[in-house]
Design a protein around this motif. Structure first.
Motif, PDB file in Angstrom:
ATOM      1  N   MET A  24     -26.425 -24.733 -17.046  1.00 61.20           N
ATOM      2  CA  MET A  24     -25.670 -24.372 -15.849  1.00 61.20           C
ATOM      3  C   MET A  24     -26.044 -24.838 -14.560  1.00 61.20           C
ATOM      4  SD  MET A  24     -22.781 -22.599 -16.283  1.00 61.20           S
ATOM      5  CE  MET A  24     -22.765 -21.231 -17.118  1.00 61.20           C
ATOM      6  N   ALA A  25     -25.197 -25.612 -14.187  1.00 60.16           N
ATOM      7  CA  ALA A  25     -25.538 -26.181 -12.533  1.00 60.16           C
ATOM      8  C   ALA A  25     -24.861 -25.338 -11.676  1.00 60.16           C
ATOM      9  CB  ALA A  25     -25.385 -27.309 -12.391  1.00 60.16           C
ATOM     10  N   ARG A  26     -25.291 -25.083 -10.389  1.00 67.06           N
ATOM     11  CA  ARG A  26     -24.365 -24.365  -9.392  1.00 67.06           C
ATOM     12  C   ARG A  26     -24.314 -25.148  -8.212  1.00 67.06           C
ATOM     13  NH1 ARG A  26     -26.987 -18.905  -8.046  1.00 67.06           N
ATOM     14  NH2 ARG A  26     -25.932 -19.397  -6.061  1.00 67.06           N
ATOM     15  N   PHE A  27     -23.510 -24.935  -7.279  1.00 62.15           N
ATOM     16  CA  PHE A  27     -22.823 -25.685  -6.028  1.00 62.15           C
ATOM     17  C   PHE A  27     -22.389 -24.698  -5.537  1.00 62.15           C
ATOM     18  CE2 PHE A  27     -22.743 -29.541  -9.037  1.00 62.15           C
ATOM     19  CZ  PHE A  27     -23.493 -30.323  -8.299  1.00 62.15           C
ATOM     20  N   GLU A  28     -22.766 -24.928  -4.024  1.00 65.92           N
ATOM     21  CA  GLU A  28     -22.393 -23.686  -3.045  1.00 65.92           C
ATOM     22  C   GLU A  28     -21.498 -24.921  -1.992  1.00 65.92           C
ATOM     23  OE1 GLU A  28     -25.378 -20.331  -2.964  1.00 65.92           O
ATOM     24  OE2 GLU A  28     -26.097 -22.224  -1.906  1.00 65.92           O
ATOM     25  N   ILE A  29     -20.349 -24.173  -1.817  1.00 66.41           N
ATOM     26  CA  ILE A  29     -19.447 -25.063  -0.958  1.00 66.41           C
ATOM     27  C   ILE A  29     -18.995 -24.351   0.283  1.00 66.41           C
ATOM     28  CG2 ILE A  29     -17.045 -26.183  -0.884  1.00 66.41           C
ATOM     29  CD1 ILE A  29     -17.328 -26.291  -4.126  1.00 66.41           C
ATOM     30  N   TYR A  30     -19.188 -24.797   1.456  1.00 65.78           N
ATOM     31  CA  TYR A  30     -18.587 -24.036   2.745  1.00 65.78           C
ATOM     32  C   TYR A  30     -17.610 -25.048   3.268  1.00 65.78           C
ATOM     33  CZ  TYR A  30     -23.346 -22.600   2.333  1.00 65.78           C
ATOM     34  OH  TYR A  30     -24.458 -21.766   2.190  1.00 65.78           O
ATOM     35  N   VAL A  31     -16.723 -24.411   3.415  1.00 67.53           N
ATOM     36  CA  VAL A  31     -15.222 -24.636   3.949  1.00 67.53           C
ATOM     37  C   VAL A  31     -14.972 -24.192   5.304  1.00 67.53           C
ATOM     38  CG1 VAL A  31     -12.821 -25.105   3.430  1.00 67.53           C
ATOM     39  CG2 VAL A  31     -14.172 -24.838   1.797  1.00 67.53           C
ATOM     40  N   THR A  32     -14.959 -25.095   6.582  1.00 68.76           N
ATOM     41  CA  THR A  32     -14.692 -24.833   7.814  1.00 68.76           C
ATOM     42  C   THR A  32     -13.525 -25.564   8.293  1.00 68.76           C
ATOM     43  OG1 THR A  32     -16.367 -26.330   8.351  1.00 68.76           O
ATOM     44  CG2 THR A  32     -17.078 -23.921   8.287  1.00 68.76           C
ATOM     45  N   TYR A  33     -12.888 -25.063   9.416  1.00 66.50           N
ATOM     46  CA  TYR A  33     -11.943 -25.833   9.991  1.00 66.50           C
ATOM     47  C   TYR A  33     -12.283 -27.124  10.828  1.00 66.50           C
ATOM     48  CZ  TYR A  33      -8.231 -22.211   9.651  1.00 66.50           C
ATOM     49  OH  TYR A  33      -7.307 -21.330   9.258  1.00 66.50           O
ATOM     50  N   LYS A  34     -11.752 -28.077  10.738  1.00 71.23           N
ATOM     51  CA  LYS A  34     -12.170 -29.404  11.574  1.00 71.23           C
ATOM     52  C   LYS A  34     -12.141 -28.950  13.000  1.00 71.23           C
ATOM     53  CE  LYS A  34      -9.603 -33.431   8.955  1.00 71.23           C
ATOM     54  NZ  LYS A  34     -10.916 -33.398   8.208  1.00 71.23           N
ATOM     55  N   LYS A  35     -12.850 -29.945  13.660  1.00 65.44           N
ATOM     56  CA  LYS A  35     -13.113 -29.896  14.779  1.00 65.44           C
ATOM     57  C   LYS A  35     -11.746 -30.013  15.707  1.00 65.44           C
ATOM     58  CE  LYS A  35     -16.090 -31.561  18.411  1.00 65.44           C
ATOM     59  NZ  LYS A  35     -17.112 -31.503  18.685  1.00 65.44           N
ATOM     60  N   GLY A  36     -11.425 -29.145  16.750  1.00 68.05           N
ATOM     61  CA  GLY A  36     -10.491 -29.206  17.386  1.00 68.05           C
ATOM     62  C   GLY A  36      -9.191 -28.226  16.776  1.00 68.05           C
ATOM     63  N   ILE A  37      -9.308 -27.837  15.558  1.00 71.41           N
ATOM     64  CA  ILE A  37      -8.389 -26.642  14.933  1.00 71.41           C
ATOM     65  C   ILE A  37      -8.634 -25.391  15.348  1.00 71.41           C
ATOM     66  CG2 ILE A  37      -7.496 -25.983  12.677  1.00 71.41           C
ATOM     67  CD1 ILE A  37      -6.720 -28.769  12.788  1.00 71.41           C
ATOM     68  N   PHE A  38      -7.521 -24.821  15.943  1.00 74.22           N
ATOM     69  CA  PHE A  38      -8.077 -23.481  16.311  1.00 74.22           C
ATOM     70  C   PHE A  38      -8.171 -22.543  15.319  1.00 74.22           C
ATOM     71  CE2 PHE A  38      -6.307 -19.408  18.239  1.00 74.22           C
ATOM     72  CZ  PHE A  38      -7.029 -19.014  18.963  1.00 74.22           C
ATOM     73  N   ASP A  39      -9.035 -21.790  15.494  1.00 77.82           N
ATOM     74  CA  ASP A  39      -9.414 -20.771  14.268  1.00 77.82           C
ATOM     75  C   ASP A  39      -9.173 -19.411  14.954  1.00 77.82           C
ATOM     76  OD1 ASP A  39     -10.843 -18.917  12.661  1.00 77.82           O
ATOM     77  OD2 ASP A  39     -12.631 -19.775  13.053  1.00 77.82           O
TER      78      ASP A  39
END
Lengths: 233, 80
Positions: free
Chosen positions: B1-16
């Motif tokens: 079993m391999a593990r990946f961690e993924i971080y999802v963020t808004y693109k620069k300039g997209i209001f959060d």
């Protein structure tokens, strides 16, 4: 005329759409998200709701439902597809319409009747003169339309901006008239050909006076009927 | 079993909006040194051993992130 109204797990406006279409004297049937036959329908509607619980992103999972590859084919062949609210979000996720719908700027779920202005557009679904102000209800948490500047320019140049939020007199405030922060006050857009139309407001709720007054929703359903009759006749 | 961690963020300039709200709240609490808060998603992925990162990237492009508005960063769990 027969409308096919797609039902995803978590859709909750499909009955409203079917009811509105029948009130206008047309036929409407439910299309289960696992079905793949759309040939019998003159137009297809993706209704509002919370398909797949809005998990990952609104519309992100629904986009891969079996019926969606058919909807993409149907739309690409030039046949009419309407996405209302969650249906609009699904159309952007499926790349049938550009841009995306973000969380409302004020972080609030907004449920109220707003005024929108019909723009000069290529849309086959809306049959009113440019500048006409319609009163339509909105009911969403993620209706804040966004796209990159080049896409916005293309939308405007091609007449793909169909509806903009506006003040009751049709004007737009310099700081924006969109209750959700949508870019350029955009409430609804269509593809270049005009057969695919997505909008955040709910026209189906203001067709039968029993569910909402004003009746402005009929301009959308009757618009596509007139367009299709024009093609047939 | 391999593990990946993924971080999802808004693109620069997209209001959060949630990030902006957290930023204001922190400043109201007296953390005036805060100049930006961005809120994104963190995804843990378990996959069969030997799954190439390119395959995980494909999953991100297709489903886990929306390239129109979001960026993502993949980290294999060994690096984490």
């Amino acid at each position: 005329m027969r409308f096919g109204v797609v039902v995803f797990p978590g859709s909750n406006c499909e009955q409203d759409v079917v009811h509105a279409v029948r009130v206008l004297g047309h036929d409407a049937c439910y299309v289960w998200h696992g079905d793949t036959g759309l040939a019998d329908y003159d137009a297809v509607v993706l209704p509002g709701g919370f398909s797949y619980g809005d998990y990952i992103r609104c519309g992100a999972v629904a986009r891969f439902s079996p019926v969606m590859s058919e909807v993409v084919r149907y739309a690409r062949s030039g046949r009419p597809v309407l996405g209302i609210c969650n249906g609009f979000q699904i159309l952007t996720e499926a790349h049938l319409l550009p841009g995306a719908l973000l969380r409302n700027r004020g972080l609030k779920f907004i449920c109220k009747t707003v005024t929108v202005r019909a723009e000069e557009s290529a849309c086959q679904w809306l049959d009113v003169a440019a500048g006409t102000v319609l009163r339509l209800p909105i009911n969403h948490n993620e209706g804040n339309f966004i796209c990159d500047p080049a896409t916005l320019e293309r939308l405007i140049d091609n007449g793909q901006v169909v509806l903009r939020y506006c003040e009751p007199d049709g004007s737009r405030r310099p700081q924006g008239s969109a209750p959700n922060g949508a870019l350029d006050d955009i409430a609804g857009i269509c593809n270049e050909r005009g057969n695919v139309f997505g909008l955040m407001p709910h026209p189906e709720r203001v067709v039968d006076p029993v569910t909402g007054d004003g009746g402005d929703g009929r301009y959308i359903f009757e618009g596509i009927v007139r367009t299709l009759e024009g093609v047939v006749g | 079993m391999a593990r990946f961690e993924i971080y999802v963020t808004y693109k620069k300039g997209i209001f959060d909006p949630p990030g902006a709200t957290a930023e204001r709240a922190l400043q109201n609490l007296g953390y005036t040194e805060v100049s930006s808060v961005k809120i994104g998603k963190y995804i843990q992925l378990e996959v069969a051993d030997g799954t190439p990162e390119a395959r995980v990237r494909e999953m991100c492009d297709k489903l886990l992130a929306n390239p129109v508005i979001e960026d993502y960063r993949i980290q294999s769990a060994e690096e984490a």
